[in-house]
Each structure stands twice: as C-alpha cells, then as structure tokens.
Motif scaffolding. Structure first.
Motif, PDB file in Angstrom:
ATOM      1  N   ARG A  90     -30.495  37.652   0.643  1.00  0.00           N
ATOM      2  CA  ARG A  90     -29.067  37.714   0.320  1.00  0.00           C
ATOM      3  C   ARG A  90     -28.764  38.932  -0.558  1.00  0.00           C
ATOM      4  NH1 ARG A  90     -24.401  34.890   0.282  1.00  0.00           N
ATOM      5  NH2 ARG A  90     -25.335  33.112   1.353  1.00  0.00           N
ATOM      6  N   ARG A  91     -29.597  39.187  -1.555  1.00  0.00           N
ATOM      7  CA  ARG A  91     -29.364  40.350  -2.434  1.00  0.00           C
ATOM      8  C   ARG A  91     -29.395  41.646  -1.626  1.00  0.00           C
ATOM      9  NH1 ARG A  91     -32.787  37.349  -5.998  1.00  0.00           N
ATOM     10  NH2 ARG A  91     -34.590  38.584  -5.317  1.00  0.00           N
ATOM     11  N   ALA A  92     -30.391  41.767  -0.743  1.00  0.00           N
ATOM     12  CA  ALA A  92     -30.523  42.993   0.051  1.00  0.00           C
ATOM     13  C   ALA A  92     -29.344  43.156   1.010  1.00  0.00           C
ATOM     14  CB  ALA A  92     -31.835  42.969   0.834  1.00  0.00           C
ATOM     15  N   LEU A  93     -28.883  42.064   1.579  1.00  0.00           N
ATOM     16  CA  LEU A  93     -27.776  42.126   2.525  1.00  0.00           C
ATOM     17  C   LEU A  93     -26.450  42.379   1.823  1.00  0.00           C
ATOM     18  CD1 LEU A  93     -28.981  39.190   4.761  1.00  0.00           C
ATOM     19  CD2 LEU A  93     -28.878  41.596   5.442  1.00  0.00           C
ATOM     20  N   ASP A  94     -26.283  41.811   0.627  1.00  0.00           N
ATOM     21  CA  ASP A  94     -25.064  42.065  -0.147  1.00  0.00           C
ATOM     22  C   ASP A  94     -24.899  43.552  -0.433  1.00  0.00           C
ATOM     23  OD1 ASP A  94     -24.341  39.410  -0.188  1.00  0.00           O
ATOM     24  OD2 ASP A  94     -25.054  39.032  -2.234  1.00  0.00           O
TER      25      ASP A  94
END
Length: 281
Positions: free
Chosen positions: A207-211
């Motif tokens: 999620r962090r990388a995609l955000d």
C-alpha cells in the motif's frame, strides 16, 4: 493465495521478520511438513472463460473491440480463480459480468494470471498485457512471495514498478493487497501466525509503495478475512487453501466498487481513458 510451496520458505520469512531459536525453527519445520501433507499439490489448472460479456448477462462471446471495455486480470492463483467449481464462478468472469452491468457497456476479459506466481514473476504477465494495453486490469499477487528471498520492501517496490508500466501505457490501476494468511486453517500454529505476520507486513508495504505512485489499493485482508475466518467451510475449496466459487463471489463483491470507481473517474477526466486494476495475493 500462497500455494503449498510457500510453506517451504515460511521459516526463512519468520527469521527475516523476527528471528527464531533453534527449537522454534525445528518446531516450524515439522509443522510446515505436516501442513504440506494436508494441503497437497494442486493437480488441476484453473478454469478459463475469457471473452466478451454484455450488459444483458450473456457471454463469453468472441472478442469484438467496438465500445467494449478491455479488462485484464494478472497475478497468482487468486486472480486465476484456482478452486472455482465452474467457469461462471471465476473472479474475472464475475467481475466482467458485474462491470458490464454497472457500466452498461460490453467488457472484454483477458486473463494473464498464472497460479503460483510471485511478484518477481509478474513482469512477463505485464509484458503480455502491454501488447494490447487494457482499459482495466486486475492483478492479485503477493501471497506466494513468502517463497522469495527478497525483502518485503523490495517485493513491494517490484509491484509498484510493474504497476507504473501499466499506468504509463494509459492504464488506471487498482491493487488488492496481500491477504491475511491466518485464514488458511491447514497451516498449524504457530506457523500460521508467522505466515500472517508476513502477509500483513507485505500488504502494508504494498500500500505504501502504491500510494507513492498514485495507484488504487484495496485491502483484501481487512475486507475479506473476517468472513473467511467465520465461514471457512462455506468459502474454501476442497484443498482448504484456495477460495471456492462462493469465496470468489465474496471477493468480487468487494472489488467491484473500486473498479467501477476508477473507470468512472478516468472517463470523467479523459472521456475514454484507459483503466487498469491490480489485485495482489
């Protein structure tokens, strides 16, 4: 969902997350062997029902471009639908039919997902998808990454890199992050807790990388785990490792709204913009 081979590397994952004593390592090794015996090795390939689906519920029909929304599914066994009893219960088919109904337009489904895939093996699937970039793509991958020697951060970065490739081709992306492996009851305790910690840590990193790149993420663990934990006999296939048709229908219901949302947003901004959705298991 992680396949049986994932259990072979759970001890490595446990060590990378928190470290193990010799006694604990021995316990987990024994449990992993027992769990693999219970789960077995899948012998059947996932079903396939690619083609065009119409708002009246008909399909699959031979692909015709026209006004059809092209919808690609990439990832692992969760994306491929391993465990579904019939083609009509595959997640891609369920979503293609629902998308066609909700958007009032034909949807052309193409499945690139391969059972057992890890994030390091996503690139060839994206290569195939980009030969004719889809309007909408769904990718489910991550549960099998427990077999990889990559760090969780590196795995999440690889995912983001492949999602960026889709986005660069004009595709909008939705990612369903790694599920909570605690729902897989054939994995005994404490091995199941180790697997759960790994999966949830990977989901957060994804999620962090995609955000950071502006891609849409959907938490499979948060949205589906309570139902699978409460009703395992209703939602798992005979291998007790992969969902059955009812389980995939539940997942499709969770994913439909985000997929429709990104399609409508893209159309509102660009008129006929491309849309891609990625789900990770």
């Amino acid at each position: 969902m992680a396949g049986a081979r994932a259990l072979k590397a759970l001890m490595f994952a446990a060590g990378s997350i928190g470290g193990l004593s010799g006694a604990a390592y021995g316990l987990l090794t024994g449990q992993s062997k027992r769990a693999r015996t219970i789960i077995g090795v899948p012998r059947d390939l996932p079903l396939n029902a690619d083609g065009q689906y119409l708002p009246d519920g008909s399909g699959p029909l031979p692909p015709v471009r026209g006004d059809a929304l092209s919808f690609a599914v990439l990832g692992d066994s969760l994306a491929a639908g391993l465990g579904a009893e019939s083609p009509e219960r595959l997640p891609g088919v369920l979503l293609a039919k629902s998308l066609s109904d909700e958007l009032a337009r034909p949807v052309r489904l193409v499945t690139h997902a391969i059972s057992g895939s890890r994030t390091v093996e996503l690139e060839p699937q994206v290569d195939r998808a980009l030969i004719d970039p889809p309007d909408l793509a769904l990718v489910i991958i991550g549960g099998n990454d427990v077999t990889s020697r990559l760090s969780i951060g590196a795995s999440a970065a690889l995912l983001a890199g492949q999602v960026e490739r889709l986005m660069a081709a004009g595709t909008t992306v939705v990612v369903g992050t790694c599920p909570d492996l605690a729902i897989i009851q054939p994995i005994p305790q404490p091995l199941r807790t180790v697997a759960s910690r790994y999966g949830l840590s990977l989901a957060r990193a994804q999620r962090r990388a995609l955000d950071k790149i502006g891609a849409r993420a959907v938490s499979i663990a948060a949205l589906l785990s309570p139902e699978f934990l409460a009703r395992p006999h209703e939602l798992f296939s005979a291998d007790r490792f992969h969902p059955n048709g009812a389980g995939y229908e539940l997942a499709a219901n969770v994913l439909l709204a985000p997929l429709c949302d990104v399609v409508r947003r893209a159309q509102g901004l660009t008129g006929v913009g491309r849309v891609a959705s990625v789900v990770v298991s």
